[in-house]
Write a protein that holds these residues in place. Structure first.
Motif, PDB file in Angstrom:
ATOM      1  N   LEU A 142       0.822  -1.218   0.000  1.00 41.82           N
ATOM      2  CA  LEU A 142       0.000   0.000   0.000  1.00 41.82           C
ATOM      3  C   LEU A 142       0.856   1.267   0.000  1.00 41.82           C
ATOM      4  CD1 LEU A 142      -2.861  -1.036   2.468  1.00 41.82           C
ATOM      5  CD2 LEU A 142      -2.996  -0.811  -0.028  1.00 41.82           C
ATOM      6  N   ALA A 143       1.989   1.247   0.694  1.00 38.20           N
ATOM      7  CA  ALA A 143       2.878   2.418   0.700  1.00 38.20           C
ATOM      8  C   ALA A 143       3.396   2.704  -0.706  1.00 38.20           C
ATOM      9  CB  ALA A 143       4.044   2.184   1.665  1.00 38.20           C
ATOM     10  N   GLY A 144       3.795   1.646  -1.429  1.00 37.02           N
ATOM     11  CA  GLY A 144       4.257   1.839  -2.799  1.00 37.02           C
ATOM     12  C   GLY A 144       3.159   2.334  -3.719  1.00 37.02           C
ATOM     13  N   PHE A 151       2.388  10.816  -6.593  1.00 37.06           N
ATOM     14  CA  PHE A 151       3.303  11.468  -7.519  1.00 37.06           C
ATOM     15  C   PHE A 151       2.722  11.522  -8.930  1.00 37.06           C
ATOM     16  CE2 PHE A 151       6.073  10.827  -3.938  1.00 37.06           C
ATOM     17  CZ  PHE A 151       6.811  12.015  -3.921  1.00 37.06           C
ATOM     18  N   TYR A 152       1.880  10.561  -9.290  1.00 39.66           N
ATOM     19  CA  TYR A 152       1.174  10.622 -10.564  1.00 39.66           C
ATOM     20  C   TYR A 152       0.239  11.831 -10.574  1.00 39.66           C
ATOM     21  CZ  TYR A 152      -1.568   9.302 -14.635  1.00 39.66           C
ATOM     22  OH  TYR A 152      -2.186   9.307 -15.852  1.00 39.66           O
ATOM     23  N   GLU A 153      -0.484  11.987  -9.491  1.00 35.87           N
ATOM     24  CA  GLU A 153      -1.399  13.131  -9.357  1.00 35.87           C
ATOM     25  C   GLU A 153      -0.641  14.462  -9.428  1.00 35.87           C
ATOM     26  OE1 GLU A 153      -4.950  13.361  -8.821  1.00 35.87           O
ATOM     27  OE2 GLU A 153      -4.803  11.338  -9.647  1.00 35.87           O
ATOM     28  N   ASN A 154       0.624  14.467  -9.014  1.00 39.96           N
ATOM     29  CA  ASN A 154       1.445  15.686  -9.037  1.00 39.96           C
ATOM     30  C   ASN A 154       2.170  15.873 -10.362  1.00 39.96           C
ATOM     31  OD1 ASN A 154       0.754  16.566  -6.465  1.00 39.96           O
ATOM     32  ND2 ASN A 154       2.362  15.354  -5.495  1.00 39.96           N
ATOM     33  N   PRO A 164      11.299   5.613  -8.327  1.00 36.94           N
ATOM     34  CA  PRO A 164      12.127   6.013  -7.177  1.00 36.94           C
ATOM     35  C   PRO A 164      11.280   6.417  -5.955  1.00 36.94           C
ATOM     36  CG  PRO A 164      12.916   7.068  -9.180  1.00 36.94           C
ATOM     37  CD  PRO A 164      11.620   6.399  -9.517  1.00 36.94           C
ATOM     38  N   HIS A 165      10.145   7.050  -6.200  1.00 36.61           N
ATOM     39  CA  HIS A 165       9.256   7.440  -5.094  1.00 36.61           C
ATOM     40  C   HIS A 165       8.626   6.198  -4.454  1.00 36.61           C
ATOM     41  CE1 HIS A 165       9.755  11.554  -6.379  1.00 36.61           C
ATOM     42  NE2 HIS A 165       9.268  11.267  -7.582  1.00 36.61           N
ATOM     43  N   MET A 166       8.258   5.254  -5.300  1.00 35.38           N
ATOM     44  CA  MET A 166       7.682   4.011  -4.789  1.00 35.38           C
ATOM     45  C   MET A 166       8.714   3.252  -3.951  1.00 35.38           C
ATOM     46  SD  MET A 166       5.689   2.938  -8.303  1.00 35.38           S
ATOM     47  CE  MET A 166       5.273   1.296  -7.758  1.00 35.38           C
ATOM     48  N   VAL A 167       9.922   3.157  -4.463  1.00 37.06           N
ATOM     49  CA  VAL A 167      10.984   2.446  -3.746  1.00 37.06           C
ATOM     50  C   VAL A 167      11.231   3.101  -2.394  1.00 37.06           C
ATOM     51  CG1 VAL A 167      13.466   1.934  -3.765  1.00 37.06           C
ATOM     52  CG2 VAL A 167      12.078   1.462  -5.796  1.00 37.06           C
ATOM     53  N   GLU A 168      11.286   4.415  -2.359  1.00 37.76           N
ATOM     54  CA  GLU A 168      11.519   5.111  -1.091  1.00 37.76           C
ATOM     55  C   GLU A 168      10.369   4.885  -0.116  1.00 37.76           C
ATOM     56  OE1 GLU A 168      13.326   7.130   1.925  1.00 37.76           O
ATOM     57  OE2 GLU A 168      14.220   6.387   0.077  1.00 37.76           O
ATOM     58  N   ILE A 170       8.333   2.314  -0.046  1.00 36.90           N
ATOM     59  CA  ILE A 170       8.421   0.914   0.377  1.00 36.90           C
ATOM     60  C   ILE A 170       9.538   0.748   1.397  1.00 36.90           C
ATOM     61  CG2 ILE A 170       9.053  -1.402  -0.447  1.00 36.90           C
ATOM     62  CD1 ILE A 170       7.454  -0.631  -3.052  1.00 36.90           C
ATOM     63  N   LYS A 171      10.655   1.406   1.153  1.00 36.89           N
ATOM     64  CA  LYS A 171      11.787   1.356   2.103  1.00 36.89           C
ATOM     65  C   LYS A 171      11.360   1.892   3.477  1.00 36.89           C
ATOM     66  CE  LYS A 171      16.316   3.404   2.899  1.00 36.89           C
ATOM     67  NZ  LYS A 171      17.318   4.350   2.345  1.00 36.89           N
ATOM     68  N   GLN A 172      10.680   3.032   3.480  1.00 39.34           N
ATOM     69  CA  GLN A 172      10.250   3.624   4.749  1.00 39.34           C
ATOM     70  C   GLN A 172       9.238   2.734   5.480  1.00 39.34           C
ATOM     71  OE1 GLN A 172      11.723   6.257   6.214  1.00 39.34           O
ATOM     72  NE2 GLN A 172      13.089   6.191   4.429  1.00 39.34           N
ATOM     73  N   ALA A 173       8.293   2.163   4.736  1.00 42.92           N
ATOM     74  CA  ALA A 173       7.309   1.268   5.349  1.00 42.92           C
ATOM     75  C   ALA A 173       7.984   0.014   5.906  1.00 42.92           C
ATOM     76  CB  ALA A 173       6.229   0.889   4.335  1.00 42.92           C
ATOM     77  N   THR A 174       8.974  -0.483   5.196  1.00 41.54           N
ATOM     78  CA  THR A 174       9.696  -1.666   5.643  1.00 41.54           C
ATOM     79  C   THR A 174      10.485  -1.351   6.902  1.00 41.54           C
ATOM     80  OG1 THR A 174       9.855  -2.479   3.388  1.00 41.54           O
ATOM     81  CG2 THR A 174      11.403  -3.407   4.981  1.00 41.54           C
ATOM     82  N   MET A 175      11.147  -0.206   6.933  1.00 43.24           N
ATOM     83  CA  MET A 175      11.896   0.171   8.128  1.00 43.24           C
ATOM     84  C   MET A 175      10.980   0.354   9.332  1.00 43.24           C
ATOM     85  SD  MET A 175      14.701   2.677   6.292  1.00 43.24           S
ATOM     86  CE  MET A 175      15.170   3.463   7.806  1.00 43.24           C
ATOM     87  N   LYS A 176       9.804   0.901   9.096  1.00 45.72           N
ATOM     88  CA  LYS A 176       8.832   1.074  10.198  1.00 45.72           C
ATOM     89  C   LYS A 176       8.426  -0.264  10.762  1.00 45.72           C
ATOM     90  CE  LYS A 176       4.377   3.166  11.235  1.00 45.72           C
ATOM     91  NZ  LYS A 176       3.301   2.214  11.335  1.00 45.72           N
TER      92      LYS A 176
END
Length: 176
Positions: A142-144, A151-154, A164-168, A170-176
């Motif tokens: 869901l985070a990705g 970002f599509y909307e923007n 790159p936004h999706m990866v970041e 996902i990375k943040q959600a995984t770290m959480k």
């Protein structure tokens, strides 16, 4: 089998939607195949938590004796007993007492599927009562998806711009 040929050392073989006996037969066959590759097998049986509010009775929960029978008859290396997958409609109902009983009854490590949406306290209780591995996907997925949407909307419409936004995210959600 192809994954093991490619070098995977562990597989999840989920036949839990099949009948109990077919689940046992199919998983036991896969355990024999995996043994030839030196790979471990995780099987799946029943539920410790539910994401369906209509399931008000205990029929969804794994029975400890059935879990022991399943583990012994299949030879699995690990057993998933919590199978509430996907986004929860309400807070999952974990039966920690039953989980502890299963842990005392089953001779293999237990796995929690459906870890998305659980609290830190839920995780601590699950680990303290027998869970050795936790699978979380929906929160990360869901985070990705949210990052792609936002970002599509923007105005970033190319997948290569969104990734790159999706990866970041996902990375943040995984770290959480």
């Amino acid at each position: 089998v192809e994954a093991m040929r490619l070098g995977f050392s562990s597989i999840m073989y989920d036949c839990s939607t099949d009948t109990y006996e077919n689940n046992i037969d199919r998983v036991a066959q896969m355990v024999k195949i995996a043994d030839m590759f030196g790979a471990s097998v995780e099987g799946e049986l029943g539920h410790v938590g539910a994401n369906d509010e209509s399931a008000g009775d205990d029929s969804i929960y794994t029975e400890p004796e059935q879990a022991r029978d399943f583990a012994q008859r299949t030879g699995v290396d690990a057993l998933a007993v919590a199978t509430a997958h996907g986004a929860y409609k309400e807070k999952p109902r974990l039966d920690i007492g039953r989980l502890a009983e299963i842990s005392r009854t089953v001779p293999v490590p237990l796995v929690l599927h459906g870890g998305s949406g659980l609290s830190d306290e839920d995780f601590k209780n699950c680990v303290a009562n027998g869970i050795s591995k936790i699978n979380i996907f929906t929160d990360i997925n869901l985070a990705g998806a949210k990052a792609a949407h936002d970002f599509y909307e923007n105005g970033e419409h190319l997948l290569t711009d969104l990734q790159p936004h999706m990866v970041e995210a996902i990375k943040q959600a995984t770290m959480k």
